[in-house]
Design an enzyme around this catalytic site. Structure first.
Site, PDB file in Angstrom:
ATOM      1  N   ARG A  74       0.827  -1.212   0.000  1.00  0.00           N
ATOM      2  CA  ARG A  74       0.000   0.000   0.000  1.00  0.00           C
ATOM      3  C   ARG A  74       0.865   1.268   0.000  1.00  0.00           C
ATOM      4  O   ARG A  74       0.378   2.355   0.289  1.00  0.00           O
ATOM      5  CB  ARG A  74      -0.937  -0.006   1.205  1.00  0.00           C
ATOM      6  CG  ARG A  74      -2.022  -1.075   1.128  1.00  0.00           C
ATOM      7  CD  ARG A  74      -3.179  -0.774   2.025  1.00  0.00           C
ATOM      8  NE  ARG A  74      -4.217  -1.793   1.957  1.00  0.00           N
ATOM      9  CZ  ARG A  74      -5.181  -1.830   1.044  1.00  0.00           C
ATOM     10  NH1 ARG A  74      -5.249  -0.895   0.119  1.00  0.00           N
ATOM     11  NH2 ARG A  74      -6.089  -2.782   1.062  1.00  0.00           N
ATOM     12  N   THR A 133     -10.184  -4.075  -7.851  1.00  0.00           N
ATOM     13  CA  THR A 133     -10.501  -4.116  -6.414  1.00  0.00           C
ATOM     14  C   THR A 133     -11.795  -4.885  -6.193  1.00  0.00           C
ATOM     15  O   THR A 133     -12.734  -4.779  -7.003  1.00  0.00           O
ATOM     16  CB  THR A 133     -10.657  -2.725  -5.756  1.00  0.00           C
ATOM     17  OG1 THR A 133     -11.247  -2.890  -4.467  1.00  0.00           O
ATOM     18  CG2 THR A 133     -11.537  -1.764  -6.518  1.00  0.00           C
ATOM     19  N   ASP A 135     -13.754  -4.091  -4.062  1.00  0.00           N
ATOM     20  CA  ASP A 135     -14.728  -3.107  -3.566  1.00  0.00           C
ATOM     21  C   ASP A 135     -15.597  -2.531  -4.687  1.00  0.00           C
ATOM     22  O   ASP A 135     -16.651  -1.964  -4.422  1.00  0.00           O
ATOM     23  CB  ASP A 135     -14.000  -1.930  -2.878  1.00  0.00           C
ATOM     24  CG  ASP A 135     -13.102  -2.394  -1.749  1.00  0.00           C
ATOM     25  OD1 ASP A 135     -13.302  -3.524  -1.271  1.00  0.00           O
ATOM     26  OD2 ASP A 135     -12.200  -1.629  -1.354  1.00  0.00           O
ATOM     27  N   ARG A 170     -31.113 -19.126  14.648  1.00  0.00           N
ATOM     28  CA  ARG A 170     -30.285 -17.995  15.090  1.00  0.00           C
ATOM     29  C   ARG A 170     -30.327 -16.831  14.103  1.00  0.00           C
ATOM     30  O   ARG A 170     -30.657 -17.010  12.926  1.00  0.00           O
ATOM     31  CB  ARG A 170     -28.813 -18.434  15.172  1.00  0.00           C
ATOM     32  CG  ARG A 170     -28.475 -19.156  16.428  1.00  0.00           C
ATOM     33  CD  ARG A 170     -27.046 -19.650  16.356  1.00  0.00           C
ATOM     34  NE  ARG A 170     -26.663 -20.271  17.609  1.00  0.00           N
ATOM     35  CZ  ARG A 170     -25.671 -21.140  17.739  1.00  0.00           C
ATOM     36  NH1 ARG A 170     -24.960 -21.505  16.691  1.00  0.00           N
ATOM     37  NH2 ARG A 170     -25.380 -21.634  18.921  1.00  0.00           N
ATOM     38  N   GLY A 178     -15.258  -4.142   1.673  1.00  0.00           N
ATOM     39  CA  GLY A 178     -15.810  -3.210   0.686  1.00  0.00           C
ATOM     40  C   GLY A 178     -15.381  -1.784   0.957  1.00  0.00           C
ATOM     41  O   GLY A 178     -15.782  -0.868   0.261  1.00  0.00           O
ATOM     42  N   GLU A 230     -18.489  -3.685   5.854  1.00  0.00           N
ATOM     43  CA  GLU A 230     -17.601  -3.231   6.937  1.00  0.00           C
ATOM     44  C   GLU A 230     -17.711  -1.715   7.180  1.00  0.00           C
ATOM     45  O   GLU A 230     -17.462  -1.248   8.282  1.00  0.00           O
ATOM     46  CB  GLU A 230     -16.149  -3.619   6.645  1.00  0.00           C
ATOM     47  CG  GLU A 230     -15.581  -2.976   5.381  1.00  0.00           C
ATOM     48  CD  GLU A 230     -14.115  -3.318   5.140  1.00  0.00           C
ATOM     49  OE1 GLU A 230     -13.446  -3.831   6.043  1.00  0.00           O
ATOM     50  OE2 GLU A 230     -13.649  -3.059   4.010  1.00  0.00           O
TER      51      GLU A 230
HETATM   52  O1  F6P Z   1      -9.587  -2.381  -0.921  1.00  0.00           O
HETATM   53  C1  F6P Z   1      -9.698  -3.735  -0.758  1.00  0.00           C
HETATM   54  C2  F6P Z   1      -9.871  -4.095   0.685  1.00  0.00           C
HETATM   55  O2  F6P Z   1      -9.950  -5.490   0.777  1.00  0.00           O
HETATM   56  C3  F6P Z   1     -11.052  -3.414   1.394  1.00  0.00           C
HETATM   57  O3  F6P Z   1     -12.261  -4.067   1.126  1.00  0.00           O
HETATM   58  C4  F6P Z   1     -10.624  -3.499   2.822  1.00  0.00           C
HETATM   59  O4  F6P Z   1     -11.211  -2.467   3.585  1.00  0.00           O
HETATM   60  C5  F6P Z   1      -9.134  -3.313   2.739  1.00  0.00           C
HETATM   61  O5  F6P Z   1      -8.751  -3.677   1.436  1.00  0.00           O
HETATM   62  C6  F6P Z   1      -8.351  -4.144   3.725  1.00  0.00           C
HETATM   63  O6  F6P Z   1      -7.018  -3.807   3.588  1.00  0.00           O
HETATM   64  P1  F6P Z   1      -5.780  -4.591   4.203  1.00  0.00           P
HETATM   65  O7  F6P Z   1      -5.565  -5.819   3.374  1.00  0.00           O
HETATM   66  O8  F6P Z   1      -4.680  -3.633   4.101  1.00  0.00           O
HETATM   67  O9  F6P Z   1      -6.168  -4.968   5.600  1.00  0.00           O
END
Ligand code: F6P
Length: 373
Positions: A74, A133, A135, A170, A178, A230
């Site tokens: 990143r 992605t 997302d 349940r 996302g 999330e």
């Molecule tokens: O952008 C893709 C993603 O998987 C998102 O859905 C999530 O919030 C984030 O990356 C998680 O990032 P990391 O792998 O750095 O924990």
């Protein structure tokens, strides 16, 4: 003269990255006679000049593999952790680009990558990007690769949760990734028949969700599946965030903006357990036993779906064509049935969220899905 091209994958991985690298690399090498250099671990590989030359042998047999043969990170060139400090390493990227006499750098990534790519374009580098992605939140493209596979994985998970939820009478709350967008939860929730779907774009009230679950019980259905993105927020949380965003927007100096950004970051960091809290609240409000499942990175793994393999291949090969034509400063995007170039300027810094009247939401409402509003 043969063009020299660099390629990297950046941001969170997703299914289809290798298919895109292969699609681009094979077209670039065999059709357009280009040299292709794969940089390792995202922008970090360009800063440190760590790469491997890609040839047809290396690109063979990877179409179906999850992850990325190039590695990813990143890291952002303009804010890179180096020796315990955060430094602007943009000049190092330019240096590597010039050293290898690159004609273009192909950056495969999500929203963050598009922004980093535009910054490099503005430094004078030729850039072409591909949108990836799970997302599905990259602006300027109808869809990103990786999304379809993750939606399928999420759907299969919800299918499996159904049988255990039914057996135990349940509530099962299932959290999907996302980031700040609801596409993945909406798609998987709709396909998996979730009874409640909560997405960031539609703020919810726990009592509304509880009432939908009670109504199901009254109708003789003593289990419920609640799919939660999330980034979902209750109405109160949504108002708090909207207020901070508005105040940051209105802020006149940089320092004031920084303070609001920090407050927003702190808010999101403190909200990471919101789905757990919602699960507990639903148990209290309904008196029905509740369990939480967080799918997390499971959604990013595995072999790409047929749809994603085709999409990644089309995006990769079209990017090679664009470079052969000397078309730079663009993202190869899905527009209708076509792959078309979209200016990076029109993509970077934007997010494609779910419109609250999107047909998937409308269809969900018509099959009596509760959206918590
Ligand atoms: O952008 C893709 C993603 O998987 C998102 O859905 C999530 O919030 C984030 O990356 C998680 O990032 P990391 O792998 O750095 O924990």
């Amino acid at each position: 003269m043969a063009k020299h091209i660099g390629i990297l994958t950046s941001g969170g991985d997703c299914p289809g990255l290798n298919a895109a690298i292969r699609g681009f690399g094979k077209a670039a090498i065999t059709r357009y006679d280009m040299d292709v250099l794969g940089f390792l671990d995202g922008f970090r590989g360009v800063v440190r000049d760590r790469s491997k030359k890609l040839d047809v042998d290396l690109l063979s047999g990877i179409l179906t593999d999850g992850g990325t043969i190039l590695g990813t990170s990143r890291d952002k060139p303009h804010k890179m952790p180096v020796g315990g400090k955060v430094l602007d390493m943009t000049d190092a990227v330019v240096e590597t680009y010039e050293k290898h006499r690159l004609d273009c750098l192909v950056c495969i990534g999500g929203g963050g990558t598009q922004k980093n790519a535009l910054r490099l374009q503005k430094k004078g580098l030729n850039i072409v990007t591909l949108p990836k992605t799970i997302d599905n939140d990259v602006a300027g493209t109808d869809i990103t690769f990786g999304f379809d596979t993750a939606m399928q994985t999420g759907t299969e998970a919800i299918d499996r949760l159904h049988s255990t939820a039914t057996s135990h009478n349940r509530i099962i709350v299932v959290e999907l990734m996302g980031h700040r967008a609801g596409w993945l939860t909406l798609g998987a929730g709709l396909a998996g028949g979730a009874d409640v779907i909560l997405i960031p774009e539609i703020p919810y009230e726990a009592e509304r969700v509880a009432e939908a679950i009670r109504a199901r019980s009254r109708a003789g259905k003593h289990f419920s599946i609640v799919a939660v993105a999330e980034g979902s927020m209750s109405r109160a949380q949504h108002e708090e965030v909207a207020d901070l965003l508005a105040r940051r927007e209105a802020a006149t100096d940089k320092e004031e903006r920084r303070v609001f950004s920090e407050q927003l970051d702190a808010f999101h960091a403190e909200s990471t357990d919101h789905t757990l809290k919602l699960t507990e609240a639903l148990e209290d409000l309904t008196g029905q036993e509740s369990r939480l499942t967080i799918l997390g990175h499971l959604l990013r793994g595995g072999t790409p779906s047929a749809f994603d393999r085709v999409l990644s291949t089309r995006l990769g090969t079209t990017a090679a064509e664009m470079i052969a034509d000397g078309q730079y400063g663009v993202m190869a995007a899905v527009r209708g049935g076509d792959i078309a170039p979209v200016l990076l300027d029109d993509v970077a810094g934007q997010k494609k969220l779910v419109p609250i009247d999107h047909p998937w939401v409308e269809s969900g409402r018509l099959v009596d899905t509760c959206f918590g509003d």
